[in-house]
Design an enzyme around this catalytic site. Structure first.
Site, PDB file in Angstrom:
ATOM      1  N   ARG A  37       0.499  -1.229   0.350  1.00 55.82           N
ATOM      2  CA  ARG A  37      -0.142   0.007  -0.294  1.00 55.82           C
ATOM      3  C   ARG A  37       0.898   1.927  -0.088  1.00 55.82           C
ATOM      4  O   ARG A  37       0.510   2.465  -0.612  1.00 55.82           O
ATOM      5  CB  ARG A  37      -0.674  -0.312   1.149  1.00 55.82           C
ATOM      6  N   LYS A 201     -17.477 -15.195   5.175  1.00 54.55           N
ATOM      7  CA  LYS A 201     -18.583 -15.717   5.273  1.00 54.55           C
ATOM      8  C   LYS A 201     -20.058 -15.234   4.047  1.00 54.55           C
ATOM      9  O   LYS A 201     -19.264 -14.321   3.711  1.00 54.55           O
ATOM     10  CB  LYS A 201     -19.063 -14.782   6.950  1.00 54.55           C
ATOM     11  N   GLY A 357      -8.156  -7.597   0.614  1.00 55.77           N
ATOM     12  CA  GLY A 357      -6.666  -8.043   0.754  1.00 55.77           C
ATOM     13  C   GLY A 357      -6.133  -9.693   0.470  1.00 55.77           C
ATOM     14  O   GLY A 357      -4.924  -9.909   0.766  1.00 55.77           O
ATOM     15  N   GLY A 380     -13.498  -3.364   1.972  1.00 57.17           N
ATOM     16  CA  GLY A 380     -14.915  -3.462   1.765  1.00 57.17           C
ATOM     17  C   GLY A 380     -14.850  -2.619   0.940  1.00 57.17           C
ATOM     18  O   GLY A 380     -16.011  -2.637   0.439  1.00 57.17           O
TER      19      GLY A 380
END
Length: 400
Positions: A37, A201, A357, A380
Site C-alpha cells: 500500500r 462468510k 486483502g 470493503g
C-alpha cells in the site's frame, strides 16, 4: 463519473492534503511485513513533490479504540516511505495541534510530511466537521489516493474534501486506476462474465452476490461461504463453517441464479481436516458432502477443474476472496490454481480484476503480481463498489 486528476491541479508552493492508505501489516516488533500500500501511493506522492507541492499525507493504521496507541503509530510507515522516496519524510507527533502547525509551517516546496494516525481522534470516524477543519491544516488542495477507505464517510475522506471547492479536489493516480477499472466493469463488460467469490462468510457478501447475479454469466463460490450454500441445498457439511441464520439468503441466491440462468457453481469435492489447524493432516473428500467429523478447508481437484474451465472461457473475470485457507500449505492448492487460471486468462486477452486483502495476499504469495488487468487495493470498498454503490470518498471528488 467526472472528477479532477492530478494534471488539473497547480500544487507548486501550496499545501496539498493527500489521503493515503498506509494501513499496512506489522509484526510484533512493529516492522512492516507488506509495504504494497505504501508503494502504491508512490506515483502520487512523487508527482506532487516533484511539482513543488507541500505534500501532507494522512492515513489510519489499525483500529485504535481509546485514543493514541503506541503500537499503531505511523512512524514505521514514515521510515519506509522515506526509504522508497530517497528523501526525509516528516513525522509530527499528531495530526492536529501546535506541533503539527509548526512542522507544516517549516515545509518547503517538495517536502513530504506524514501526519500521525488520524484514528487516534474520535472525530475521524465520526466524520466530525470541526475535526475536519483542524485536520485540513490550511491545505489549499485535496487529493484522495486511498480507495481502500473510500467507503468510509470519515473526516479525512469526505470532511476535508468538503471544505474545498470542486476545482481544488482530485483523485490521485492510484484512485484514478481504481475508478477506471470499475468504470470498465460497469460500461458493457465483455462476455462471458465470470465472478469468483471466496472468503469466510456469506453475510459479508450478501449484497454483492445479489448484484452480481444480475450481471454475470457464471458465479463460482468457494471458501467458507460455500458451505452455507451447500447446507442450503441439503448437503452434509460436517464441521465446516456455516451461517445457519443465512440459509434463507443462500436459498434465495440459488433460486435467483436458476431463474436468471446464471451458472452458480459450488464445490463438488474438498480438502478437509479434523480440526482447524495448520498441522492437521489433509483429507481428500471426493464428493460434495463432508463427513461429520471433518471440516472443508480447501476446494478439491474436480472443483478446481470446473472453476478453471469457466475462468478459461471468460472474457471478464472478477475475483474477491480465496477458495481455501491459502495461508497453510496443505490447504493452498485451490487458491493457487485459481489465481494462476485467472492470470492465464489475462494473458489470453480477458479483463481480470481482483480485489480484497486476501486475494491480493494470494497474488503476492504465489508471485503473480503484474499478471492481472487490475488488482484493487480496497477490500470493503471494492465489494461495495461491486454492489453498484457510489462510495462516499468518490462522491466527494465528483464534479457533478
Amino acid at each position: 463519473m467526472r472528477f479532477h486528476k492530478l494534471d488539473d491541479l497547480a500544487p507548486r508552493g501550496r499545501r496539498v492534503f493527500v489521503r493515503v492508505d498506509f494501513n499496512v501489516p506489522l509484526d510484533p516488533r512493529r516492522r512492516i511485513t507488506d509495504d504494497t500500500r505504501i508503494r502504491a501511493a508512490l506515483p502520487t506522492v512523487r508527482e506532487l513533490s516533484a511539482r513543488g507541492g507541500k505534500v501532507i499525507l494522512a492515513s489510519h493504521l489499525g483500529r485504535p479504540k481509546k485514543g493514541p496507541a503506541e503500537e499503531l503509530r505511523l512512524a514505521p510507515c514514515a521510515q519506509r516511505l522515506s526509504e522508497l522516496l530517497g528523501r526525509p519524510v516528516g513525522s509530527p507527533p499528531d495530526c492536529v495541534g501546535p506541533a503539527v502547525e509548526a512542522a507544516l509551517a517549516a515545509m518547503a516546496p517538495g517536502d513530504v510530511v506524514l501526519l500521525e494516525n488520524v484514528r487516534f481522534h474520535p472525530g475521524e470516524e465520526a466524520g466530525d466537521d470541526d475535526f475536519a477543519r483542524r485536520l485540513r491544516n490550511g491545505a489549499e488542495l485535496y487529493v484522495n489516493d486511498a480507495f481502500g477507505t473510500a467507503h468510509r464517510p470519515h473526516a479525512s475522506v469526505t470532511g476535508v474534501a468538503g471544505l474545498l471547492p470542486p476545482g481544488a479536489r482530485a483523485a490521485g493516480r492510484l484512485m484514478e486506476l481504481e475508478l477506471a477499472a470499475l468504470a470498465r466493469l460497469r460500461a458493457g463488460v465483455r462476455r462471458p462474465f465470470v465472478a469468483l467469490l471466496g472468503g469466510a462468510k456469506v453475510s459479508d457478501k450478501i449484497k454483492v452476490v445479489d448484484h452480481l447475479l444480475d450481471q454475470v454469466d457464471a458465479l463460482l463460490v468457494g471458501g467458507g461461504m460455500a458451505f452455507t450454500f451447500l447446507a442450503a441445498q441439503g448437503r452434509r457439511i460436517g464441521a465446516s463453517r456455516c451461517e445457519k441464520e443465512k440459509l434463507d439468503v443462500a436459498r434465495a441466491a440459488l433460486a435467483k441464479a436458476a431463474a436468471r440462468k446464471v451458472r452458480l457453481l459450488l464445490p463438488v469435492d474438498h480438502v478437509a481436516a479434523a480440526t482447524f489447524d495448520e498441522k492437521s493432516p489433509p483429507r481428500a473428500i471426493d464428493a460434495p458432502d463432508v463427513p461429520d467429523d471433518l471440516m472443508g478447508l480447501d476446494i478439491g481437484p474436480k472443483t478446481v477443474a470446473a472453476f478453471t474451465t469457466e475462468i478459461g472461457a471468460a472474457k471478464t473475470v472478477v475475483w474477491n476472496g480465496p477458495p481455501g485457507v491459502f495461508e497453510w500449505g496443505s490447504f493452498a492448492a485451490g487458491s493457487r490454481a485459481l489465481a494462476e487460471a485467472i492470470a492465464a486468462a489475462t494473458a489470453g486477452g480477458a479483463t481480470t480484476v481482483a480485489g480484497g486483502g486476501d486475494s491480493v495476499a494470494v497474488i503476492e504469495r504465489f508471485g503473480l503480481q503484474g499478471r492481472f488487468t487490475h488488482v484493487s487495493t480496497g477490500g470493503g470498498a471494492f465489494l461495495e463498489a461491486l454492489e453498484g454503490e457510489v462510495l462516499p470518498g468518490v462522491k466527494a471528488l465528483l464534479l457533478d
